[in-house]
Motif scaffolding. Structure first.
Motif, short mmCIF file in Angstrom:
data_model
loop_
_atom_site.label_atom_id
_atom_site.label_comp_id
_atom_site.label_asym_id
_atom_site.label_seq_id
_atom_site.Cartn_x
_atom_site.Cartn_y
_atom_site.Cartn_z
N ARG A 47 21.29 -3.01 -11.88
CA ARG A 47 20.31 -1.98 -11.56
C ARG A 47 19.82 -2.11 -10.13
O ARG A 47 19.94 -3.16 -9.49
CB ARG A 47 19.10 -2.05 -12.52
N TYR A 48 19.29 -0.99 -9.64
CA TYR A 48 18.69 -0.93 -8.32
C TYR A 48 17.18 -0.75 -8.48
O TYR A 48 16.72 -0.07 -9.40
CB TYR A 48 19.28 0.22 -7.51
N TYR A 49 16.44 -1.34 -7.54
CA TYR A 49 14.99 -1.27 -7.56
C TYR A 49 14.51 -0.77 -6.20
O TYR A 49 14.89 -1.32 -5.16
CB TYR A 49 14.38 -2.64 -7.86
N GLN A 54 1.69 2.39 -1.81
CA GLN A 54 0.79 2.72 -2.92
C GLN A 54 0.85 4.20 -3.28
O GLN A 54 1.09 5.06 -2.44
CB GLN A 54 -0.64 2.37 -2.54
N GLY A 55 0.62 4.49 -4.55
CA GLY A 55 0.62 5.86 -5.03
C GLY A 55 0.66 5.89 -6.54
O GLY A 55 1.05 4.91 -7.19
N GLY A 56 0.24 6.98 -7.12
CA GLY A 56 0.28 7.13 -8.56
C GLY A 56 -0.52 6.08 -9.31
O GLY A 56 -0.18 5.71 -10.43
N GLY A 57 -1.57 5.55 -8.68
CA GLY A 57 -2.38 4.54 -9.31
C GLY A 57 -1.86 3.12 -9.15
O GLY A 57 -2.47 2.18 -9.68
N SER A 58 -0.75 2.94 -8.43
CA SER A 58 -0.16 1.61 -8.24
C SER A 58 -0.38 1.11 -6.82
O SER A 58 -0.33 1.90 -5.86
CB SER A 58 1.35 1.65 -8.50
N ASN A 59 -0.61 -0.19 -6.68
CA ASN A 59 -0.64 -0.79 -5.34
C ASN A 59 0.73 -0.73 -4.69
O ASN A 59 0.85 -0.43 -3.50
CB ASN A 59 -1.11 -2.24 -5.43
N ILE A 60 1.75 -1.05 -5.47
CA ILE A 60 3.14 -0.96 -5.02
C ILE A 60 3.93 -0.17 -6.04
O ILE A 60 4.06 -0.58 -7.20
CB ILE A 60 3.78 -2.35 -4.84
N THR A 73 10.30 5.78 -12.96
CA THR A 73 9.17 4.96 -12.52
C THR A 73 9.02 3.72 -13.40
O THR A 73 9.36 3.73 -14.58
CB THR A 73 7.87 5.76 -12.55
N ALA A 74 8.51 2.66 -12.81
CA ALA A 74 8.19 1.42 -13.51
C ALA A 74 6.73 1.07 -13.23
O ALA A 74 6.05 1.75 -12.46
CB ALA A 74 9.11 0.30 -13.07
N ALA A 75 6.25 0.00 -13.85
CA ALA A 75 4.86 -0.41 -13.69
C ALA A 75 4.59 -0.92 -12.28
O ALA A 75 5.51 -1.28 -11.53
CB ALA A 75 4.52 -1.49 -14.71
N ASP A 76 3.32 -0.95 -11.91
CA ASP A 76 2.87 -1.46 -10.62
C ASP A 76 3.48 -2.84 -10.37
O ASP A 76 3.31 -3.77 -11.17
CB ASP A 76 1.34 -1.54 -10.63
N ALA A 77 4.19 -2.99 -9.24
CA ALA A 77 4.81 -4.28 -8.94
C ALA A 77 3.80 -5.32 -8.48
O ALA A 77 4.07 -6.52 -8.55
CB ALA A 77 5.88 -4.10 -7.88
N SER A 127 11.26 -6.31 -10.84
CA SER A 127 10.26 -5.26 -11.05
C SER A 127 8.84 -5.80 -11.01
O SER A 127 7.88 -5.03 -11.08
CB SER A 127 10.51 -4.57 -12.39
N GLY A 128 8.68 -7.11 -10.93
CA GLY A 128 7.36 -7.72 -10.93
C GLY A 128 6.91 -8.05 -12.34
O GLY A 128 7.69 -8.00 -13.29
N PRO A 129 5.61 -8.37 -12.51
CA PRO A 129 4.57 -8.32 -11.48
C PRO A 129 4.70 -9.45 -10.46
O PRO A 129 5.00 -10.58 -10.81
CB PRO A 129 3.27 -8.45 -12.27
N PHE A 130 4.43 -9.10 -9.19
CA PHE A 130 4.42 -10.08 -8.12
C PHE A 130 3.01 -10.64 -7.98
O PHE A 130 2.02 -9.93 -8.17
CB PHE A 130 4.85 -9.43 -6.80
#
Length: 318
Positions: A47-49, A54-60, A73-77, A127-130
């Protein structure tokens, strides 16, 4: 079109009715039609990531894809920035894989200096979380306006380097692109930073930013963006460099990738070398009728990057 050694010009767009393909699959631009500024893309497994400001409520923001052309889309990294920083200005992430873990460099508002500075976070998954465990930013040139747009690169000599821009245009200071060697774990820097390039071309306006160092055919090429990001003057150029720490010579007397009828202000590019030997360039761009708008914002685009006589060429947005 072949870029010359004295300068470069945009490559012609494909003929009407033609379409580009990547990894044998045809696609349509933008490959992601929502706001996704400052893209960077890695491959992990099958897969590619893609990571974005920031945007859509996510920091990353994070997108995932099996083929580079269809993205979900995936969860906030980065659910939490480091304790040195505050949310609200989390920009331009890039990720490098190191021995089964992933290290992210990102930009956030430094609480101590009030400037935008570069932090470091780590995750076991792409994909994180980082998580950023540092108590201070990794790079923060407070006397030069701050530091943004990190680009981690492993050079042909095996060393890791971090490229970035000092944020001088925030406060009437000169702007340059910089590099400094990273420790093997990418947890600290070594030696002193080296200035590589500044905005000396007329088309670049008052800034140069978003460095992206690429090695090809034993040579180094530093791609960059310049001018006002919220205008149709924003564009991509490149310099050739004698090594990962320079010196570098700007080759773009005019932009390599510029606005046209399909996309406005293309910039903050990211070059991904594919396993089949080809290369692609990701970048963000505005719809020409919606420059500076929050919706749809800066969308994610993809164009093949080709090399003619050892120099880069990319089709205009199509």
């Amino acid at each position: 079109m072949s870029a010359s050694t004295s300068g470069s010009a945009p490559a012609p767009a494909p003929a009407a009715g033609s379409s580009n393909s990547v990894l044998g699959k045809r696609y349509s631009n933008p490959v992601y039609d929502q706001d996704f500024p400052d893209p960077a893309v890695i491959q992990a497994g099958t897969r590619y990531y893609a990571y974005g400001t920031q945007g859509g409520g996510s920091n990353i923001q994070v997108l995932t894809s099996p083929d580079l052309t269809t993205w979900t889309t995936a969860a906030d990294a980065l659910p939490n920035v480091g304790t040195w920083a505050s949310t609200g200005s989390t920009w331009a992430p890039e990720v490098v894989a190191l021995s089964g873990r992933y290290v992210m460099f990102y930009v956030a508002h430094d609480n101590k200096s009030g400037k935008q500075c570069i932090g470091r976070a780590e995750s076991a998954e792409p994909s994180g979380p980082f998580t950023d465990t540092r108590s201070a930013a990794l790079i923060c040139q407070t006397g030069l306006g701050g530091s943004i747009d990190p680009n981690p690169v492993r050079a042909a000599n095996g060393n890791l380097y971090l490229y970035w821009k000092n944020d001088g245009n925030c406060c009437d200071k000169p702007v340059q692109l910089w590099v400094q060697q990273l420790a093997p774990d990418a947890g600290s820097v070594r030696g002193s930073p080296v200035a590589l390039l500044s905005n000396t071309r007329g088309w670049q306006g008052n800034l140069i930013e978003a460095p992206e160092m690429v090695s090809h055919g034993g040579r180094y090429f530093l791609f960059y963006s310049a001018n006002d990001y919220a205008s149709d003057k924003y564009a991509v150029g490149y310099a050739s460099c004698q090594g990962p720490t320079g010196p570098c010579t700007d080759r773009s007397t005019s932009p390599l990738l510029a606005s046209d009828g399909a996309a406005a202000g293309p910039g903050h590019c990211y070059v991904l070398n594919l396993k089949d030997g080809s290369s692609v360039m990701f970048f963000h761009a505005w719809q020409p009728s919606a420059i500076g708008s929050s919706s749809p914002g800066r969308q994610l685009w993809l164009e093949p990057l080709v090399w003619h006589n050892g120099l880069p060429s990319v089709h205009q947005p199509s």
